[in-house]
Motif scaffolding. Structure first.
Motif, short mmCIF file in Angstrom:
data_model
loop_
_atom_site.label_atom_id
_atom_site.label_comp_id
_atom_site.label_asym_id
_atom_site.label_seq_id
_atom_site.Cartn_x
_atom_site.Cartn_y
_atom_site.Cartn_z
N ALA A 252 3.55 -1.88 -7.91
CA ALA A 252 2.46 -2.20 -9.17
C ALA A 252 2.42 -3.45 -8.84
O ALA A 252 2.91 -4.78 -8.57
CB ALA A 252 3.69 -2.07 -10.40
N GLY A 253 0.99 -3.77 -9.20
CA GLY A 253 0.44 -5.13 -9.44
C GLY A 253 -0.08 -5.80 -7.91
O GLY A 253 -0.26 -6.86 -7.75
N SER A 254 -0.33 -4.50 -7.05
CA SER A 254 -0.62 -4.95 -5.72
C SER A 254 -1.92 -5.49 -5.40
O SER A 254 -2.08 -6.57 -4.39
CB SER A 254 -0.78 -3.45 -4.85
N ARG A 255 -2.95 -5.51 -6.25
CA ARG A 255 -4.21 -6.15 -6.33
C ARG A 255 -3.83 -7.61 -6.70
O ARG A 255 -4.54 -8.35 -6.00
CB ARG A 255 -5.17 -5.57 -7.22
N LEU A 256 -3.15 -7.87 -7.62
CA LEU A 256 -2.84 -9.32 -7.80
C LEU A 256 -2.07 -9.82 -6.80
O LEU A 256 -2.36 -11.25 -6.39
CB LEU A 256 -1.96 -9.28 -9.14
N TYR A 257 -0.97 -9.28 -6.17
CA TYR A 257 -0.29 -9.87 -5.15
C TYR A 257 -1.22 -10.29 -3.79
O TYR A 257 -1.02 -11.18 -3.05
CB TYR A 257 0.86 -8.85 -4.66
N LYS A 258 -2.05 -9.37 -3.65
CA LYS A 258 -3.00 -9.63 -2.49
C LYS A 258 -3.96 -10.91 -2.91
O LYS A 258 -4.35 -11.61 -1.91
CB LYS A 258 -4.25 -8.46 -2.26
N ILE A 259 -4.47 -11.31 -4.19
CA ILE A 259 -5.13 -12.45 -4.55
C ILE A 259 -4.09 -13.52 -4.13
O ILE A 259 -4.51 -14.59 -3.54
CB ILE A 259 -5.50 -12.23 -5.90
N ASN B 168 0.70 -1.13 -0.06
CA ASN B 168 -0.08 -0.06 -0.03
C ASN B 168 0.83 1.41 0.11
O ASN B 168 0.28 2.29 -0.43
CB ASN B 168 -0.91 0.20 1.26
N ALA B 169 2.26 1.20 0.41
CA ALA B 169 2.81 2.40 0.65
C ALA B 169 4.22 2.16 0.07
O ALA B 169 5.32 2.91 0.44
CB ALA B 169 2.75 3.30 1.95
N GLY B 170 4.42 1.12 -0.50
CA GLY B 170 6.05 0.69 -0.71
C GLY B 170 6.46 0.91 -2.34
O GLY B 170 7.46 0.57 -2.60
N GLY B 171 5.58 1.74 -2.94
CA GLY B 171 5.92 2.02 -4.35
C GLY B 171 6.86 3.19 -4.43
O GLY B 171 6.67 3.83 -3.65
N ARG B 172 7.03 3.34 -5.76
CA ARG B 172 7.70 4.77 -6.00
C ARG B 172 7.14 5.64 -5.83
O ARG B 172 5.59 5.87 -6.65
CB ARG B 172 8.61 4.57 -7.33
N PHE C 19 -4.51 -13.77 4.86
CA PHE C 19 -6.04 -13.24 5.50
C PHE C 19 -5.64 -11.86 6.08
O PHE C 19 -6.57 -10.77 5.78
CB PHE C 19 -6.66 -14.15 6.34
N TYR C 20 -4.64 -11.82 7.05
CA TYR C 20 -4.50 -10.67 7.77
C TYR C 20 -3.82 -9.38 6.87
O TYR C 20 -3.83 -8.45 7.21
CB TYR C 20 -3.62 -10.83 9.02
N LEU C 21 -3.07 -10.00 5.98
CA LEU C 21 -2.35 -8.80 4.99
C LEU C 21 -3.73 -8.15 4.41
O LEU C 21 -3.72 -6.83 4.48
CB LEU C 21 -1.66 -9.87 3.83
N VAL C 22 -4.60 -9.01 3.84
CA VAL C 22 -5.66 -8.13 3.34
C VAL C 22 -6.87 -7.51 4.52
O VAL C 22 -7.05 -6.05 4.18
CB VAL C 22 -6.88 -9.36 2.84
N LEU C 23 -6.52 -7.82 5.67
CA LEU C 23 -7.27 -6.96 6.53
C LEU C 23 -6.66 -5.87 6.86
O LEU C 23 -7.31 -4.80 7.14
CB LEU C 23 -7.40 -7.96 8.01
N PHE C 24 -5.23 -5.93 7.02
CA PHE C 24 -4.66 -4.59 7.24
C PHE C 24 -4.54 -3.70 6.11
O PHE C 24 -4.46 -2.53 6.08
CB PHE C 24 -2.95 -4.97 7.80
N SER C 25 -4.47 -4.27 4.87
CA SER C 25 -4.51 -3.32 3.82
C SER C 25 -5.95 -2.59 3.67
O SER C 25 -5.78 -1.50 3.48
CB SER C 25 -4.38 -4.23 2.43
N ALA C 26 -6.92 -3.07 3.96
CA ALA C 26 -8.03 -2.55 4.11
C ALA C 26 -8.17 -1.29 5.13
O ALA C 26 -8.71 -0.29 4.58
CB ALA C 26 -9.29 -3.50 4.46
N ALA C 27 -7.51 -1.65 6.34
CA ALA C 27 -7.46 -0.70 7.36
C ALA C 27 -6.45 0.63 6.87
O ALA C 27 -6.85 1.68 7.03
CB ALA C 27 -6.85 -1.35 8.55
#
Length: 311
Positions: free
Chosen positions: A107-114, A93-97, A183-191
Motif C-alpha cells: 500500500a502506498g507504493s507510488r509514494l514510496y517511489k517518490i 511491486n510484489a510484496g503486498g498481501r 533511481f534504480y528502484l524506479v528503473l527496476f520497478s518499471a521493468a
C-alpha cells in the motif's frame, strides 16, 4: 533502398556525425597526443617524450593507490546499489498481501517511489554539502550527535568519519549508494511492471514463495535491465571526482585525504593537470582511465550476457 534514399539518409546523418567527431572523438585524439608530450598546460610549447608519461604512471604510488580505490568502488557500488534497488522494487511491486491469490504491491507504493527517488534530484555538489554536515567530526555532526545521544560514542572523542583512513572510503560509498538506490528502484520497478501478473500468480498457485518468485521469475526477466545498471554504476565508480574532491581533506588540492587514502584516478589527474602543471602527465592518466572504463564496460557486458527470456 533506392539511390535517392541513400542520399537523403547520408545528408540527414552528416551534421550529427560531424558534430560527434568534432566534439567527442577529436578531444580524445588530442588528449592522447598531449599524453605523449611534456605539455605544462600554460602554453602551446611542448616536447615529444613518447611513452615516458606512461612509464612514470607505473611507478607513481599515488596513482596506483588511486586505482585500487576505484576498484573498491567498482566492486561495492554496483553490488550494494543493485541489490538494495532490486529488493525494494520487488517489495513495492510484489510484496503486498495478495487478494484472491493475486499479486500486488504494498500500500502506498507510488509514494514510496517518490520518497526513494528524491535523493536523485539533488546535485552531487548539494549532496556533498549535506553529507559534510552528516559526517562532521564533532558533536554537531548528525551522525556523531545521534551516536552520542545513544551513548555509543564519547562526546569528547567523536568519530572522524572522513579523516579515518580505514573509514573514509566506506563513508563515501554510503553517499553514492544513498544517492543511486532510488533511481534504480524506479528503473527496476518499471521493468517489473511490464512482467505479466499471470506469471507471478501461476508461481504462487504452484507453491512458490516470494524468494523463489524473485530468483526464478523476477531476476531472469529483469536481467537486461540489471546488466545496463551494472555498466552505468561501474562508470560512476570509475569517476567519483565530485564527491571525493568536495568531501575529503585536501591533499594540496582536489581532496584525497587523509594521506591519499581517498584518492581516485580523477582527483589525481586533476591535481596534476591544474595544481602541479603536469598537463601531459595528466592526459596520460586520462587515457588510462578511458581504456579501463572501456575494458570494464566490454567485460561486464560479456560476463553478464545471458540468453534473452521472452514472455
Amino acid at each position: 533502398m533506392r539511390k535517392g534514399q541513400y542520399r537523403f539518409v547520408a545528408g540527414f546523418l552528416f551534421v550529427p556525425v560531424a558534430l560527434y567527431l568534432i566534439f567527442v572523438i577529436w578531444p580524445y585524439i588530442q588528449t592522447f597526443g598531449y599524453s605523449l608530450t611534456n605539455w605544462k598546460g600554460q602554453s602551446q610549447t611542448f616536447d615529444f617524450v613518447g611513452l615516458d608519461n606512461y612509464k612514470a604512471l607505473v611507478e607513481d604510488d599515488v596513482f596506483l593507490k588511486a586505482i585500487w580505490h576505484n576498484v573498491f568502488f567498482l566492486v561495492f557500488i554496483p553490488v550494494i546499489t543493485i541489490l538494495l534497488a532490486l529488493f525494494f522494487a520487488f517489495m513495492l511491486n510484489a510484496g503486498g498481501r495478495g487478494r484472491a491469490g493475486g499479486v500486488q504491491g504494498v500500500a502506498g507504493s507510488r509514494l514510496y517511489k517518490i520518497v526513494y527517488f528524491f535523493p536523485q534530484v539533488l546535485s552531487l555538489a548539494i549532496l556533498a554539502v549535506l553529507f559534510n554536515a552528516v559526517y562532521r567530526s564533532d558533536g554537531g555532526g548528525l551522525l556523531n550527535g545521534f551516536l552520542i545521544k545513544l551513548g555509543l560514542v564519547d562526546a569528547d572523542s567523536p568519530v572522524e568519519w572522513l579523516n579515518e583512513p580505514d573509514m573514509v572510503l566506506w563513508a563515501l560509498l554510503l553517499v553514492v549508494v544513498w544517492h543511486g538506490v532510488g533511481f534504480y528502484l524506479v528503473l527496476f520497478s518499471a521493468a517489473m511492471q511490464s512482467v505479466p501478473r499471470d506469471i507471478y500468480e501461476a508461481a504462487l498457485i504452484d507453491g512458490a514463495g516470494r524468494g523463489q518468485s524473485f530468483f526464478r521469475i523476477t531476476l531472469p526477466l529483469l536481467w537486461d535491465t540489471v546488466q545496463t545498471a551494472w555498466v552505468y554504476l561501474g562508470i560512476v565508480a570509475m569517476d567519483m571526482f565530485v564527491l571525493v574532491s568536495s568531501m575529503t581533506q585536501n591533499m594540496g588540492a582536489y581532496g584525497g585525504g587523509p594521506d591519499h587514502h581517498s584518492d581516485v584516478m580523477s582527483t589525481v589527474m586533476m591535481r596534476n593537470f591544474l595544481y602541479y602543471g603536469k598537463s601531459g602527465y595528466a592526459c596520460a592518466m586520462g587515457v588510462v582511465m578511458l581504456l579501463l572504463t572501456l575494458v570494464l564496460s566490454v567485460v561486464t557486458l560479456r560476463a553478464t550476457r545471458r540468453e534473452r527470456i521472452e514472455f
